[in-house]
Design a protein around this motif. Structure first.
Motif, PDB file in Angstrom:
ATOM      1  N   ALA A  64       5.935   0.354  -8.638  1.00 51.10           N
ATOM      2  CA  ALA A  64       5.182  -0.704  -7.944  1.00 51.10           C
ATOM      3  C   ALA A  64       3.949  -1.129  -8.734  1.00 51.10           C
ATOM      4  O   ALA A  64       3.562  -2.295  -8.710  1.00 51.10           O
ATOM      5  CB  ALA A  64       4.774  -0.238  -6.544  1.00 51.10           C
ATOM      6  N   ARG A  65       3.321  -0.191  -9.429  1.00 55.97           N
ATOM      7  CA  ARG A  65       2.119  -0.510 -10.201  1.00 55.97           C
ATOM      8  C   ARG A  65       2.457  -0.926 -11.631  1.00 55.97           C
ATOM      9  O   ARG A  65       1.596  -1.417 -12.354  1.00 55.97           O
ATOM     10  CB  ARG A  65       1.196   0.704 -10.265  1.00 55.97           C
ATOM     11  N   ASN A  66       3.695  -0.649 -12.045  1.00 58.46           N
ATOM     12  CA  ASN A  66       4.138  -0.893 -13.420  1.00 58.46           C
ATOM     13  C   ASN A  66       3.174  -0.235 -14.404  1.00 58.46           C
ATOM     14  O   ASN A  66       2.740  -0.814 -15.384  1.00 58.46           O
ATOM     15  CB  ASN A  66       4.271  -2.386 -13.718  1.00 58.46           C
ATOM     16  N   ALA A  67       2.834   1.040 -14.096  1.00 55.83           N
ATOM     17  CA  ALA A  67       1.862   1.757 -14.931  1.00 55.83           C
ATOM     18  C   ALA A  67       2.027   3.260 -14.736  1.00 55.83           C
ATOM     19  O   ALA A  67       2.522   3.712 -13.699  1.00 55.83           O
ATOM     20  CB  ALA A  67       0.449   1.358 -14.540  1.00 55.83           C
ATOM     21  N   SER A  68       1.582   4.009 -15.741  1.00 56.44           N
ATOM     22  CA  SER A  68       1.469   5.453 -15.586  1.00 56.44           C
ATOM     23  C   SER A  68       0.185   5.742 -14.829  1.00 56.44           C
ATOM     24  O   SER A  68      -0.858   5.142 -15.120  1.00 56.44           O
ATOM     25  CB  SER A  68       1.440   6.149 -16.949  1.00 56.44           C
ATOM     26  N   VAL A  69       0.288   6.645 -13.859  1.00 61.65           N
ATOM     27  CA  VAL A  69      -0.830   6.925 -12.967  1.00 61.65           C
ATOM     28  C   VAL A  69      -1.116   8.429 -13.007  1.00 61.65           C
ATOM     29  O   VAL A  69      -0.182   9.236 -12.951  1.00 61.65           O
ATOM     30  CB  VAL A  69      -0.485   6.475 -11.530  1.00 61.65           C
ATOM     31  N   SER A  97       8.825   5.618  -7.174  1.00 60.61           N
ATOM     32  CA  SER A  97      10.094   4.908  -7.321  1.00 60.61           C
ATOM     33  C   SER A  97      10.280   3.647  -6.495  1.00 60.61           C
ATOM     34  O   SER A  97      11.242   2.915  -6.717  1.00 60.61           O
ATOM     35  CB  SER A  97      11.241   5.872  -7.007  1.00 60.61           C
ATOM     36  N   ILE A  98       9.394   3.359  -5.540  1.00 60.51           N
ATOM     37  CA  ILE A  98       9.597   2.164  -4.717  1.00 60.51           C
ATOM     38  C   ILE A  98       8.965   0.962  -5.411  1.00 60.51           C
ATOM     39  O   ILE A  98       7.756   0.940  -5.637  1.00 60.51           O
ATOM     40  CB  ILE A  98       8.996   2.328  -3.306  1.00 60.51           C
ATOM     41  N   PRO A  99       9.795  -0.039  -5.766  1.00 61.01           N
ATOM     42  CA  PRO A  99       9.243  -1.238  -6.397  1.00 61.01           C
ATOM     43  C   PRO A  99       8.556  -2.132  -5.363  1.00 61.01           C
ATOM     44  O   PRO A  99       8.865  -2.079  -4.178  1.00 61.01           O
ATOM     45  CB  PRO A  99      10.474  -1.935  -6.975  1.00 61.01           C
ATOM     46  N   HIS A 100       7.610  -2.935  -5.836  1.00 58.06           N
ATOM     47  CA  HIS A 100       6.997  -3.943  -4.976  1.00 58.06           C
ATOM     48  C   HIS A 100       6.892  -5.242  -5.750  1.00 58.06           C
ATOM     49  O   HIS A 100       6.347  -5.243  -6.842  1.00 58.06           O
ATOM     50  CB  HIS A 100       5.605  -3.515  -4.503  1.00 58.06           C
ATOM     51  N   ASP A 131       0.822  -1.215   0.000  1.00 58.55           N
ATOM     52  CA  ASP A 131       0.000   0.000   0.000  1.00 58.55           C
ATOM     53  C   ASP A 131       0.854   1.262   0.000  1.00 58.55           C
ATOM     54  O   ASP A 131       0.468   2.280  -0.566  1.00 58.55           O
ATOM     55  CB  ASP A 131      -0.953   0.016   1.190  1.00 58.55           C
ATOM     56  N   LEU A 132       2.014   1.219   0.645  1.00 54.52           N
ATOM     57  CA  LEU A 132       2.911   2.372   0.645  1.00 54.52           C
ATOM     58  C   LEU A 132       3.614   2.491  -0.715  1.00 54.52           C
ATOM     59  O   LEU A 132       3.602   3.553  -1.333  1.00 54.52           O
ATOM     60  CB  LEU A 132       3.942   2.246   1.771  1.00 54.52           C
ATOM     61  N   ALA A 133       4.197   1.401  -1.182  1.00 49.99           N
ATOM     62  CA  ALA A 133       4.943   1.430  -2.445  1.00 49.99           C
ATOM     63  C   ALA A 133       4.077   1.928  -3.604  1.00 49.99           C
ATOM     64  O   ALA A 133       4.537   2.695  -4.453  1.00 49.99           O
ATOM     65  CB  ALA A 133       5.512   0.047  -2.762  1.00 49.99           C
ATOM     66  N   ARG A 134       2.806   1.538  -3.628  1.00 49.18           N
ATOM     67  CA  ARG A 134       1.904   1.928  -4.719  1.00 49.18           C
ATOM     68  C   ARG A 134       1.645   3.431  -4.768  1.00 49.18           C
ATOM     69  O   ARG A 134       1.201   3.939  -5.798  1.00 49.18           O
ATOM     70  CB  ARG A 134       0.565   1.196  -4.585  1.00 49.18           C
ATOM     71  N   MET A 135       1.879   4.142  -3.682  1.00 48.23           N
ATOM     72  CA  MET A 135       1.640   5.589  -3.659  1.00 48.23           C
ATOM     73  C   MET A 135       2.902   6.388  -4.000  1.00 48.23           C
ATOM     74  O   MET A 135       2.903   7.604  -3.926  1.00 48.23           O
ATOM     75  CB  MET A 135       1.091   6.016  -2.298  1.00 48.23           C
TER      76      MET A 135
END
Length: 179
Positions: A164-169, A45-48, A38-42
């Motif tokens: 972390a999401r491997n996507a543009s957000v 640069s932090i991969p998950h 939940d932290l990495a997704r926000m």
């Protein structure tokens, strides 16, 4: 044995914590919190999941003489809290502009830690910036409130890539003039 380098970066006092340069001893706490999905997704640069060596490299980069980003641990030990309640950084965009980035450990979400850290960094203005920028993912309204409550003005919508999401957000971008 590797020792921490002396980093030309101030320790900045806040009411409930100090902002201080990262230490190698922070690695375990950073990995513990940054490893949370939940932290990495926000963050951008932090991969998950967090790969081995990523946190060690992050801390090592924060100690480089020619770094473009100053990174502080939000250290609450003086008030009986964690040594790493989160991380806040200033990335030099140009001579008089910097981008603020931060994350707060989940146990400290909705406690005002992020707002206090951002306001403390603005007041100290350690890089002598004239303008600060920040962007948050649009699905993180709590982080947007941290910025607007700290005086940042909405600039517009954009997109940033989240590892972390491997996507543009979709993001909201903000600025704060310090003149």
């Amino acid at each position: 044995m590797m020792h921490d380098k002396i980093v030309n970066q101030p320790v900045i006092e806040a009411e409930r914590f100090v902002l201080r340069p990262l230490r190698r001893s922070d690695q375990g706490m950073i990995e513990h919190y940054a490893g949370e999905r939940d932290l990495a997704r926000m963050t951008t640069s932090i991969p998950h999941p967090l790969p081995p060596g990523a946190t060690e490299a992050f801390i090592a980069r924060s100690h480089e003489e020619d770094r473009s980003e100053d990174i502080w641990a939000i250290d609450g030990t003086a008030e009986g809290n964690s040594e790493v309640m989160g991380v806040i950084s200033l990335d030099r965009v140009s001579e008089d502009q910097a981008e603020v980035g931060y994350w707060v450990a989940p146990p400290y979400w909705n406690t005002g830690v992020a707002s206090e850290a951002v306001r403390t960094l603005i007041a100290a203005n350690p890089l002598g910036s004239k303008t600060l920028f920040a962007s948050v993912f649009q699905d993180n309204p709590a982080s947007a409130r941290v910025l607007t409550n700290s005086g940042f003005q909405y600039l517009g919508d954009a997109e940033n890539f989240s590892v972390a999401r491997n996507a543009s957000v979709p993001t909201w971008t903000y600025s704060l003039k310090l003149d």
